[in-house]
Design a protein around this motif. Structure first.
Motif, PDB file in Angstrom:
ATOM      1  N   UNK A   1      48.798  39.413  41.118  1.00 20.90           N
ATOM      2  CA  UNK A   1      49.007  38.026  40.721  1.00 20.90           C
ATOM      3  C   UNK A   1      47.662  37.319  40.522  1.00 20.90           C
ATOM      4  N   UNK A   2      47.707  36.096  40.023  1.00 22.70           N
ATOM      5  CA  UNK A   2      46.481  35.326  39.861  1.00 22.70           C
ATOM      6  C   UNK A   2      45.905  35.044  41.253  1.00 22.70           C
ATOM      7  N   UNK A   3      44.593  34.813  41.323  1.00 26.46           N
ATOM      8  CA  UNK A   3      43.899  34.795  42.619  1.00 26.46           C
ATOM      9  C   UNK A   3      44.461  33.788  43.604  1.00 26.46           C
ATOM     10  N   UNK A   4      44.987  32.640  43.116  1.00 27.73           N
ATOM     11  CA  UNK A   4      45.446  31.633  44.067  1.00 27.73           C
ATOM     12  C   UNK A   4      46.823  31.947  44.643  1.00 27.73           C
ATOM     13  N   UNK A   5      47.454  33.023  44.194  1.00 29.12           N
ATOM     14  CA  UNK A   5      48.707  33.456  44.826  1.00 29.12           C
ATOM     15  C   UNK A   5      48.487  34.656  45.746  1.00 29.12           C
ATOM     16  N   UNK A   6      47.241  35.170  45.789  1.00 31.27           N
ATOM     17  CA  UNK A   6      47.003  36.410  46.522  1.00 31.27           C
ATOM     18  C   UNK A   6      47.341  36.298  48.004  1.00 31.27           C
TER      19      UNK A   6
ATOM     20  N   UNK B   1      42.481  26.776  34.047  1.00 29.86           N
ATOM     21  CA  UNK B   1      43.651  26.933  34.916  1.00 29.86           C
ATOM     22  C   UNK B   1      43.215  27.231  36.344  1.00 29.86           C
ATOM     23  N   UNK B   2      42.147  28.014  36.495  1.00 28.89           N
ATOM     24  CA  UNK B   2      41.639  28.281  37.839  1.00 28.89           C
ATOM     25  C   UNK B   2      40.889  27.079  38.385  1.00 28.89           C
ATOM     26  N   UNK B   3      40.094  26.455  37.518  1.00 32.15           N
ATOM     27  CA  UNK B   3      39.253  25.346  37.960  1.00 32.15           C
ATOM     28  C   UNK B   3      40.102  24.158  38.412  1.00 32.15           C
TER      29      UNK B   3
END
Lengths: 291, 223
Positions: A87-92, B98-100
């Motif tokens: 998943x994308x890093x903020x869901x890890x 999106x990350x920022x």
């Protein structure tokens, strides 16, 4: 009929319209005494200062955008069994948390509701849980320490998850697809070929299609079940043009002992002569020979 | 001429009080990084909004080329990335933005938390802010699928399995998001619609509420 004009009337309308007549008599300049110190107006004074911070962020952001192109892997293939989901890093952190035995399987209710749902709900209604008047964080030990512990936990779980992913990549000898794709594109461009578009490569024609190695041995070994009836690929890679990629020795090795999770070993089902026959024929499958 | 045009509109609509209210309101010293360098922590909210605007604009341009179906989605992104002038930049801005935006929002949340700014009378604004956070995570999750490469596909599959393991409601949530029983054509169009219409609509409404409340209540005082 003339309207009487009462100067004490709060709202004065012009004629019969509903437009309020403007009254310039009591335009008071804004009063900046609510806070101590050097207050200033939002526009333009403060907004310009905030914009300066914004510009610094914007420059850093654009440097990142230009130096690191957005990644793109290979087209989604539901039959790809070797791909490691990420998943994308903020869901890890959540992904990692729900892998632990006490947060998954029989304990999934605890994992979802207790360890993930409860902290998020508490965060949502934090003002109704932390109701004291004190605002400074060091005078709110319970709220602050709960937040700090959660932050450490989230950082740790993210790190563990990423570490695990890197180890898995290394163990499987894999390179993330977007990197592999980029390297291949760069190589192709360097070699003067057009940039390959994954899944739309032209597969070379078959060389010596009437060879018994293909018509008998390979058909009998069920190669076409995965590699396609015309060896154009499908569940497994295309074999037309494989001679450009693998040598005859490598082909013998792959057929005999299998490769990865997809390719089974054929040393039980095929004799050494049959494997040699297939490998010889496959090694002739070159793009140049097909023309 | 502009003054005359402005006056003409103002006479009819009385717009001066609206923007004067926004322009003239007081910004106190303790949040002004020009006076106290440490006050830069108060910039994260504004920066989140700034990145959100970048996301909306770059996303609008991406939809000019993106095709939300499983045959063409990947190739439209590939084309956008490699053939369209500045396509790589616009897609890069959307990808990294999106990350920022998550980073900025996270820092903003921490600032509000550790300065205790969510306390009375600003409880409602905190709740709205958390809802914005969840909407942003939803935007991140749905947007991740759209390039339709293996990473997108398998991350969504795992994500929906996690959604499916929610007690009692899991299967319904999963099927609703899948648009069926598998991650496929329906899922992609569904995620596209959620990503470009449903969640941005919710986001704009919540942002309006967030800004209305901060304007009404003012920024929290110094510690």
């Amino acid at each position: 009929m003339a309207h009487k004009h009462d100067p004490n009337e709060k709202v004065v309308f012009v004629g019969d319209s509903r437009i309020r007549k403007r009254d310039y008599s009591n335009v008071t300049p804004p009063d900046y005494t609510a806070f101590p110190g050097k207050s200033e107006a939002f526009i333009p004074n403060f907004l310009l200062k905030e914009w300066m911070v914004g510009v610094v962020v914007l420059v850093g952001f654009l440097v990142l955008v230009i130096s690191e192109p957005a990644p793109l892997g290979y087209p989604a293939d539901p039959l790809n069994s070797a791909f490691i989901p990420m998943p994308d890093w903020y869901f890890l952190f959540l992904y990692q948390l729900l892998k632990y035995p006490y947060a998954s399987g029989d304990y999934i209710v605890l994992g979802i509701l207790g360890l993930s749902g409860l902290p998020f709900i508490s965060l949502l209604i934090a003002p109704f849980l932390d109701t004291g008047k004190e605002r400074r964080f060091y005078r709110r030990p319970i709220a602050s320490s709960l937040m700090l512990v959660s932050l450490v936990a989230v950082a740790y779980l993210t790190w563990v998850s990423w570490n695990h992913y890197e180890h898995e990549l290394e163990a499987n000898g894999q390179v993330p697809e977007h990197i592999e794709r980029k390297i291949k594109a760069e190589e192709a461009v360097k070699a003067g070929k057009p940039r390959p578009v994954p899944g739309k490569e032209k597969i070379p024609a078959m060389v010596a299609a009437d060879d018994p190695a293909f018509t008998e041995t390979m058909t009998q070994a069920q190669c076409i079940a995965c590699h396609g009836a015309e060896l154009e690929g499908g569940g497994a890679p295309a074999l037309r043009g494989i001679g450009d990629v693998l040598s005859k020795e490598e082909l013998v090795e792959t057929i005999t002992n299998g490769k990865g999770q997809g390719m089974p070993p054929f040393k039980e089902t095929l004799s050494a002569e049959q494997i040699d026959q297939i490998a010889t024929w496959l090694s002739q499958q070159k793009a140049e020979a097909a023309q | 001429m502009f003054k005359n045009m402005y006056n003409w509109i103002d006479e009819r609509l009385d717009i001066t009080p609206m923007w004067r209210d926004i322009a003239d309101h007081e910004v106190p010293e303790h949040v002004n990084p020009a006076h106290h360098f440490s006050a830069f922590v108060y910039c994260f909210g504004g920066l989140t909004f700034f990145i959100t605007v970048i996301q909306i604009l770059s996303g609008m341009f991406l939809t000019m080329y993106y095709v939300p179906d499983i045959i063409n989605a990947y190739y439209s992104v590939d084309y956008l990335q490699h053939q369209v002038a500045f396509g790589a930049i616009v897609r890069g801005m959307h990808h990294w933005g999106a990350s920022l935006v998550i980073v900025m929002m996270f820092l903003h949340t921490l600032r509000v938390f550790f300065t205790g700014s969510y306390k009375a009378p600003r409880e409602m604004n905190w709740v709205v802010g958390m809802l914005i956070f969840f909407v942003m995570l939803g935007l991140g999750f749905t947007g991740y699928l759209l390039p339709w490469d293996n990473k997108a596909y398998y991350a969504t599959k795992v994500g929906l399995e996690i959604a499916g393991s929610v007690p009692f409601l899991g299967d319904y949530i999963k099927e609703l998001m899948n648009g069926g029983t598998i991650v496929g054509a329906q899922t992609l169009t569904r995620f596209f619609a959620i990503h470009v219409f449903f969640l941005p609509g919710a986001l704009l409404a919540l942002l309006a509420g967030h800004f209305f409340m901060i304007r009404k209540q003012g920024i929290s005082g110094p510690l």
